[in-house]
Enzyme design. Sequence first.
Site, mmCIF file in Angstrom:
data_model
loop_
_atom_site.group_PDB
_atom_site.id
_atom_site.type_symbol
_atom_site.label_atom_id
_atom_site.label_comp_id
_atom_site.label_asym_id
_atom_site.label_seq_id
_atom_site.Cartn_x
_atom_site.Cartn_y
_atom_site.Cartn_z
ATOM 1 N N ASN A 27 1.351 5.244 7.061
ATOM 2 C CA ASN A 27 1.043 3.914 6.549
ATOM 3 C C ASN A 27 1.810 2.804 7.258
ATOM 4 O O ASN A 27 1.415 1.647 7.181
ATOM 5 C CB ASN A 27 1.359 3.868 5.045
ATOM 6 N N ILE A 68 0.828 -1.199 0.000
ATOM 7 C CA ILE A 68 0.000 0.000 0.000
ATOM 8 C C ILE A 68 0.867 1.255 0.000
ATOM 9 O O ILE A 68 0.575 2.218 -0.717
ATOM 10 C CB ILE A 68 -0.956 -0.023 1.216
ATOM 11 N N LYS A 80 -5.479 -0.432 15.742
ATOM 12 C CA LYS A 80 -6.148 0.246 14.637
ATOM 13 C C LYS A 80 -7.402 0.986 15.105
ATOM 14 O O LYS A 80 -7.733 2.050 14.563
ATOM 15 C CB LYS A 80 -6.482 -0.753 13.527
ATOM 16 N N TYR A 140 -3.698 -6.113 17.196
ATOM 17 C CA TYR A 140 -3.753 -5.333 15.956
ATOM 18 C C TYR A 140 -5.039 -4.509 15.899
ATOM 19 O O TYR A 140 -5.011 -3.309 15.576
ATOM 20 C CB TYR A 140 -3.666 -6.281 14.764
#
Length: 251
Positions: free
Chosen positions: A83, A18, A152, A148
Site C-alpha cells: 500500500n 487506506i 501505477k 504517478y
Amino acid sequence: MQRPARPHAVVTGAAGGIGAAIARQLAADGCSLTLVGRTARTLHALAASIDADCRVVACDVAESAAVQQAFAALPPVDILINNAGQAESAPVARTSDDLWHRLLAVNLSGTFFCTRAVLDGMRRSGWGRIVNIASTAGQRGYGYVAAYAAAKHGVVGFTRSLAIEVATSGITVNAVCPGFTETDMLARSVANIVEKTGRSEAEARAQLAALNPQRRFVTPQDVAASVAWLCSDGAAAMTGQAISVSGGEVM
C-alpha cells in the site's frame, strides 16, 4: 491449500488512510499483523488501537537493502499488502528528474522489493495473497500526474506478470485500484487545485467527486473490504486482476 488459521499479514504504508483501514479489517478477519512505514511513532499508535497481535517495522520500502533486512527478521508472510505510495502533480515539462525517480521508487520499486522478499516463503507454504494498491491512475490517464500514473500503470503490469508466474503455486496476485479516496492524499490534491485555480475548497472537491459516477469519494473502508475479500479463500480463482474501486469511473 486453504488459508492458514491465523495468517500473518504485512501492510506497507500502514500508518493512516487506506493502509490503516486495511490493517484494521485484516485484524478483524483474524490476521496477525506487521505494520510497515517510515515513522515508527505513528505505526505504534495504530498498533495500540488494534485488537490483534501487531508488530511494527520502520522501513522505507523504496530502499532495497532496507526492505531485505526488515523482511528477513519477520516470521513467514502469508499476506502482503503493498500500500505504500506517494503522489505529486506537475505537468510533464516541469516534472523534475527527482520527482520522476522518487514516485517510481516509492510506488513501483517498493512494491517489487517487498514482493520479492516474501515470494520464496509463500511458495514453500503453498499459499499466499499479494494485493497491490494501485489507482485508477494505473488504469487510465489524468493530466498533470504523469509520473504517478506511470508508476501505477507499472504496478498493474507487475501484478499481471507475477500472477502468471505463480499461478500454480497457491499464490494469488491482484491489484486494487481506488478512485479519489477520502485520505490525506485527496486533501493535498484539493489544496493544490485551490492554489492553482483560485476555486473554493468545496468547488475543488466537487470537481474531483464528479469523476465518480456515484458522485462521491471512495472511503478507505471501501478499499479495505475489497482487499479483505481478495485475501479470502473465496477469491482463490481471482488472480492477475486490477479491480477498480471507483464508483464506476473505470469499467
